[in-house]
Scaffold this motif. Structure first.
Motif, PDB file in Angstrom:
ATOM      1  N   GLY A 140      50.248  30.452  38.326  1.00  0.00           N
ATOM      2  CA  GLY A 140      48.878  30.072  37.990  1.00  0.00           C
ATOM      3  C   GLY A 140      47.938  31.268  38.012  1.00  0.00           C
ATOM      4  O   GLY A 140      47.113  31.444  37.112  1.00  0.00           O
ATOM      5  N   ALA A 141      48.078  32.101  39.035  1.00  0.00           N
ATOM      6  CA  ALA A 141      47.192  33.269  39.151  1.00  0.00           C
ATOM      7  C   ALA A 141      47.351  34.188  37.942  1.00  0.00           C
ATOM      8  O   ALA A 141      46.366  34.715  37.406  1.00  0.00           O
ATOM      9  CB  ALA A 141      47.493  34.030  40.439  1.00  0.00           C
ATOM     10  N   GLU A 142      48.580  34.356  37.502  1.00  0.00           N
ATOM     11  CA  GLU A 142      48.821  35.236  36.355  1.00  0.00           C
ATOM     12  C   GLU A 142      48.205  34.643  35.085  1.00  0.00           C
ATOM     13  O   GLU A 142      47.680  35.381  34.238  1.00  0.00           O
ATOM     14  CB  GLU A 142      50.329  35.436  36.194  1.00  0.00           C
ATOM     15  CG  GLU A 142      50.691  36.694  35.434  1.00  0.00           C
ATOM     16  CD  GLU A 142      52.177  36.780  35.113  1.00  0.00           C
ATOM     17  OE1 GLU A 142      52.980  35.993  35.663  1.00  0.00           O
ATOM     18  OE2 GLU A 142      52.540  37.618  34.264  1.00  0.00           O
ATOM     19  N   ALA A 143      48.274  33.321  34.953  1.00  0.00           N
ATOM     20  CA  ALA A 143      47.641  32.678  33.792  1.00  0.00           C
ATOM     21  C   ALA A 143      46.127  32.896  33.839  1.00  0.00           C
ATOM     22  O   ALA A 143      45.511  33.247  32.831  1.00  0.00           O
ATOM     23  CB  ALA A 143      47.972  31.188  33.772  1.00  0.00           C
ATOM     24  N   VAL A 144      45.533  32.724  35.027  1.00  0.00           N
ATOM     25  CA  VAL A 144      44.082  32.916  35.149  1.00  0.00           C
ATOM     26  C   VAL A 144      43.716  34.370  34.820  1.00  0.00           C
ATOM     27  O   VAL A 144      42.756  34.644  34.084  1.00  0.00           O
ATOM     28  CB  VAL A 144      43.587  32.526  36.565  1.00  0.00           C
ATOM     29  CG1 VAL A 144      42.136  32.917  36.762  1.00  0.00           C
ATOM     30  CG2 VAL A 144      43.766  31.025  36.802  1.00  0.00           C
ATOM     31  N   GLU A 145      44.485  35.318  35.345  1.00  0.00           N
ATOM     32  CA  GLU A 145      44.232  36.731  35.036  1.00  0.00           C
ATOM     33  C   GLU A 145      44.218  36.964  33.522  1.00  0.00           C
ATOM     34  O   GLU A 145      43.369  37.673  32.989  1.00  0.00           O
ATOM     35  CB  GLU A 145      45.347  37.622  35.619  1.00  0.00           C
ATOM     36  CG  GLU A 145      45.375  37.712  37.116  1.00  0.00           C
ATOM     37  CD  GLU A 145      45.000  39.105  37.613  1.00  0.00           C
ATOM     38  OE1 GLU A 145      44.840  40.033  36.793  1.00  0.00           O
ATOM     39  OE2 GLU A 145      44.860  39.257  38.833  1.00  0.00           O
ATOM     40  N   ASN A 146      45.197  36.355  32.858  1.00  0.00           N
ATOM     41  CA  ASN A 146      45.304  36.571  31.415  1.00  0.00           C
ATOM     42  C   ASN A 146      44.197  35.867  30.646  1.00  0.00           C
ATOM     43  O   ASN A 146      43.730  36.375  29.632  1.00  0.00           O
ATOM     44  CB  ASN A 146      46.694  36.162  30.917  1.00  0.00           C
ATOM     45  CG  ASN A 146      47.693  37.282  31.165  1.00  0.00           C
ATOM     46  OD1 ASN A 146      47.765  38.231  30.388  1.00  0.00           O
ATOM     47  ND2 ASN A 146      48.413  37.205  32.273  1.00  0.00           N
ATOM     48  N   ALA A 147      43.759  34.717  31.131  1.00  0.00           N
ATOM     49  CA  ALA A 147      42.634  34.034  30.478  1.00  0.00           C
ATOM     50  C   ALA A 147      41.390  34.926  30.551  1.00  0.00           C
ATOM     51  O   ALA A 147      40.632  35.046  29.581  1.00  0.00           O
ATOM     52  CB  ALA A 147      42.378  32.684  31.132  1.00  0.00           C
ATOM     53  N   ARG A 170      45.724  34.344  44.234  1.00  0.00           N
ATOM     54  CA  ARG A 170      45.739  35.316  45.329  1.00  0.00           C
ATOM     55  C   ARG A 170      45.888  36.761  44.865  1.00  0.00           C
ATOM     56  O   ARG A 170      46.051  37.656  45.682  1.00  0.00           O
ATOM     57  CB  ARG A 170      46.893  35.002  46.276  1.00  0.00           C
ATOM     58  CG  ARG A 170      46.751  33.720  47.092  1.00  0.00           C
ATOM     59  CD  ARG A 170      48.004  33.521  47.898  1.00  0.00           C
ATOM     60  NE  ARG A 170      48.035  32.305  48.686  1.00  0.00           N
ATOM     61  CZ  ARG A 170      47.694  32.222  49.980  1.00  0.00           C
ATOM     62  NH1 ARG A 170      47.283  33.288  50.627  1.00  0.00           N
ATOM     63  NH2 ARG A 170      47.789  31.086  50.626  1.00  0.00           N
ATOM     64  N   THR A 171      45.924  37.002  43.555  1.00  0.00           N
ATOM     65  CA  THR A 171      45.948  38.388  43.088  1.00  0.00           C
ATOM     66  C   THR A 171      44.537  38.963  43.223  1.00  0.00           C
ATOM     67  O   THR A 171      43.585  38.216  43.454  1.00  0.00           O
ATOM     68  CB  THR A 171      46.384  38.453  41.617  1.00  0.00           C
ATOM     69  OG1 THR A 171      45.462  37.665  40.847  1.00  0.00           O
ATOM     70  CG2 THR A 171      47.796  37.919  41.423  1.00  0.00           C
ATOM     71  N   MET A 177      37.673  35.543  42.345  1.00  0.00           N
ATOM     72  CA  MET A 177      37.167  34.277  41.804  1.00  0.00           C
ATOM     73  C   MET A 177      37.337  33.133  42.810  1.00  0.00           C
ATOM     74  O   MET A 177      36.623  32.142  42.753  1.00  0.00           O
ATOM     75  CB  MET A 177      37.932  33.949  40.518  1.00  0.00           C
ATOM     76  CG  MET A 177      37.823  35.068  39.504  1.00  0.00           C
ATOM     77  SD  MET A 177      39.144  35.032  38.296  1.00  0.00           S
ATOM     78  CE  MET A 177      38.533  33.780  37.253  1.00  0.00           C
ATOM     79  N   THR A 178      38.326  33.252  43.695  1.00  0.00           N
ATOM     80  CA  THR A 178      38.553  32.245  44.737  1.00  0.00           C
ATOM     81  C   THR A 178      37.416  32.336  45.750  1.00  0.00           C
ATOM     82  O   THR A 178      36.984  33.433  46.105  1.00  0.00           O
ATOM     83  CB  THR A 178      39.939  32.510  45.386  1.00  0.00           C
ATOM     84  OG1 THR A 178      40.939  32.164  44.424  1.00  0.00           O
ATOM     85  CG2 THR A 178      40.160  31.719  46.643  1.00  0.00           C
ATOM     86  N   ALA A 179      36.948  31.164  46.223  1.00  0.00           N
ATOM     87  CA  ALA A 179      35.725  31.190  47.032  1.00  0.00           C
ATOM     88  C   ALA A 179      35.954  31.429  48.528  1.00  0.00           C
ATOM     89  O   ALA A 179      35.154  32.062  49.193  1.00  0.00           O
ATOM     90  CB  ALA A 179      34.969  29.875  46.840  1.00  0.00           C
ATOM     91  N   TYR A 184      42.413  33.305  52.528  1.00  0.00           N
ATOM     92  CA  TYR A 184      42.786  33.968  51.275  1.00  0.00           C
ATOM     93  C   TYR A 184      42.286  35.407  51.135  1.00  0.00           C
ATOM     94  O   TYR A 184      43.019  36.283  50.715  1.00  0.00           O
ATOM     95  CB  TYR A 184      42.295  33.150  50.076  1.00  0.00           C
ATOM     96  CG  TYR A 184      42.686  31.697  50.126  1.00  0.00           C
ATOM     97  CD1 TYR A 184      44.019  31.312  50.251  1.00  0.00           C
ATOM     98  CD2 TYR A 184      41.717  30.685  50.054  1.00  0.00           C
ATOM     99  CE1 TYR A 184      44.370  29.972  50.296  1.00  0.00           C
ATOM    100  CE2 TYR A 184      42.069  29.348  50.094  1.00  0.00           C
ATOM    101  CZ  TYR A 184      43.392  28.998  50.224  1.00  0.00           C
ATOM    102  OH  TYR A 184      43.728  27.675  50.273  1.00  0.00           O
ATOM    103  N   LYS A 185      40.965  35.617  51.452  1.00  0.00           N
ATOM    104  CA  LYS A 185      40.362  36.900  51.076  1.00  0.00           C
ATOM    105  C   LYS A 185      40.201  37.878  52.230  1.00  0.00           C
ATOM    106  O   LYS A 185      40.025  39.074  52.009  1.00  0.00           O
ATOM    107  CB  LYS A 185      38.968  36.634  50.483  1.00  0.00           C
ATOM    108  CG  LYS A 185      38.989  35.678  49.314  1.00  0.00           C
ATOM    109  CD  LYS A 185      37.601  35.302  48.830  1.00  0.00           C
ATOM    110  CE  LYS A 185      37.003  36.386  47.974  1.00  0.00           C
ATOM    111  NZ  LYS A 185      35.954  35.832  47.067  1.00  0.00           N
ATOM    112  N   HIS A 186      40.247  37.337  53.444  1.00  0.00           N
ATOM    113  CA  HIS A 186      39.899  38.077  54.640  1.00  0.00           C
ATOM    114  C   HIS A 186      40.571  39.453  54.730  1.00  0.00           C
ATOM    115  O   HIS A 186      41.799  39.551  54.812  1.00  0.00           O
ATOM    116  CB  HIS A 186      40.272  37.222  55.857  1.00  0.00           C
ATOM    117  CG  HIS A 186      39.905  37.831  57.168  1.00  0.00           C
ATOM    118  ND1 HIS A 186      38.597  38.084  57.529  1.00  0.00           N
ATOM    119  CD2 HIS A 186      40.673  38.241  58.192  1.00  0.00           C
ATOM    120  CE1 HIS A 186      38.587  38.630  58.734  1.00  0.00           C
ATOM    121  NE2 HIS A 186      39.820  38.739  59.163  1.00  0.00           N
TER     122      HIS A 186
END
Ligand code: PLZ
Length: 459
Positions: A140-147, A170-171, A177-179, A184-186
């Motif tokens: 999913g992350a790779e699809a979002v990156e490509n979009a 998580r990339t 973009m993840t809130a 996740y981001k820490h």
């Protein structure tokens, strides 16, 4: 209490093997799982955690079998992935046949029909009658990156707008973009630039009240984009039409169509991230279908291929075809085995009317959760569509103080009783239900009985 009607599981879901019954032979996790978990702690990075460390050895329909022979009821589908259920006969056959024929060529080197067939299906099933093109990826992350890549390339603009409570991966780019910070981001930054966040139309917690949420959120968001980024600098707005990890937040009616139209009026692409909500999960092929929203680009993954890693970007042909040859790709994207699984999984959804099944599951879930809400004031809201339903838990209905500790306690109590459940929500106080659509009514009812017990034991 059990569900009122009893629908047998679709035929292909019960082709062989595992009985569709919960069986508890040991405590959960049992001794064999605990042993495996010791090995896990010694071998696997601590960063990769496990929600319920009962190690799985088999799965079918609505059941997961663990290493101690316990049979657990699955209300998680591996986070909305095994929509058609584990052990699906069509998938087993299609994947076995494909593995015997060939496992990999790299589509960019030697192409094959299965990749093309999956793209044809995506172009046909996703919203809108316009010409479309698709490209396949692994996650999913790779699809979002490509979009995002496609949107920036096509528009020549940089700005990407995402929402509060969003989850896109998580990339590094998708983390921007993840809130949610933890986990996740820490301390994983710095993150990619030109990503902007606006409030989500979240009816239950909208300051002006749910009845004003659609209009107020829409005007606030477009004002913010205008003032802080500028329409002429904004390439795309990306939204989960039903937010997943962020708490199964369903935007109020009218919000998504208004936002999509505003984007169209300002040459901003509207990207729907349907990685979690897509492929029958919401009771439609895609959550966008509910209000007839037609995105310019859509990302899909998870349920598309019944557990094999596959993801896609599907979008307007004029957008997708502006990319120069070689501009999109990857070694494994659209792997033939994953494509064979996707074709089998989509066929199952069509042949067994899994959209209809998702709606039946919604009726059962909402009925039973509604009764819980009558008993416990901690149930703040029940929401969602299809087999993507959640309850938000609060300590008090007036203050809506999030009840994260209670949510975690109920989750643990479900696990101990052999029910695989998941929580979500930025504040950790949402209990979500994502059963495989091949679960039968008896198991679904039993799972909900267990939830009632767990609730009673935890409040
Ligand atoms: N977009 C809407 O839900 C994945 C993540 C679980 P990948 N959601 C589950 C976790 O903790 O990692 C997701 C999603 C939406 C994108 C993604 C990302 O999909 O296949 O996990 O990369």
């Amino acid at each position: 209490m059990t569900a009122t009607t009893s629908t047998p599981a679709p035929e292909s879901a019960t082709a062989a093997g595992v009985s569709q019954r919960r069986i508890l032979r040991t405590e959960i996790p049992g001794p064999r799982s605990r042993e495996l978990h010791e090995r896990k702690l010694a071998a696997v990075s601590a960063g990769v955690s496990t929600g319920l460390p009962a190690y799985v050895v088999a799965g079918q329909g609505g059941i997961l079998v663990d290493a101690d022979g316990n049979q657990l009821i699955d209300f998680g589908s591996g986070i909305a992935v095994t929509t058609v259920g584990n052990g699906n006969r069509r998938i087993i056959d299609a994947v076995s046949k494909q593995i015997a024929e060939f496992t990999h060529t790299c589509f960019m080197v030697n192409p094959y029909e299965e990749y093309v067939a999956v793209c044809e299906k995506l172009n046909e099933l996703t919203p809108g009658d316009h010409p479309k093109r698709s490209a396949l990826f692994n996650s999913g992350a790779e699809a979002v990156e490509n979009a995002v890549k496609v949107a920036r390339h096509y528009t020549g603009k940089d700005g990407i707008v995402a929402f509060d409570h969003a989850y896109h991966g998580r990339t590094n780019l998708t983390l921007a973009m993840t809130a949610k910070n933890m986990p996740y981001k820490h301390r994983f930054g710095p993150f990619a630039s030109e990503l902007y966040r606006v409030p989500m139309a979240y009816p239950y917690r909208w300051p002006g009240g749910p009845q004003h949420c659609a209009d107020e959120a829409f005007s606030y968001i477009i004002d913010q984009i205008h003032a802080q980024i500028g329409e002429e600098n904004t390439a795309a707005v990306i939204i989960e039409p039903i937010q997943g990890e962020g708490g199964f937040i369903v935007p109020p009616r009218g919000f998504l169509p208004a936002l999509a139209q505003w984007c169209r009026d300002h040459d901003i692409l509207f990207i729907a991230d349907e990685v979690q909500s897509g492929f029958c999960r919401s009771g439609d092929w895609f959550a966008c279908d509910d209000e007839g929203v037609v995105p310019d680009l859509m990302t899909t993954a998870k349920g598309i291929a019944g557990g094999m890693p596959l993801a896609a970007v599907t979008g307007r042909a004029d957008i997708m075809d502006t990319i120069h040859p070689g501009g999109l790709g990857g070694t494994y994207g659209g792997n033939p085995v994953a494509c064979a699984a996707a074709l089998a999984s989509i066929e199952t959804m069509e042949q067994e009317d899994l959209r209809g099944r998702a709606r039946q599951i919604e009726a059962t879930l909402k009925d039973r959760l509604g009764r819980l809400a009558d008993t416990y004031h901690q149930v703040g809201e029940i929401r969602g569509r299809g087999a993507m339903v959640a309850m938000e838990l609060v300590t008090d209905r007036e203050t809506k103080e999030p009840a994260a500790a209670l949510t975690a306690a109920i989750n643990k109590a479900c696990h101990a009783r052999g029910l695989v459940t998941l929580t979500c929500g930025t504040l950790g106080n949402v209990f979500r239900f994502l059963p495989p659509l091949s679960i039968d009514d008896t198991l679904l009812g039993e799972g909900l009985d267990i939830l009632e017990e767990a609730f009673a034991a935890s409040v």
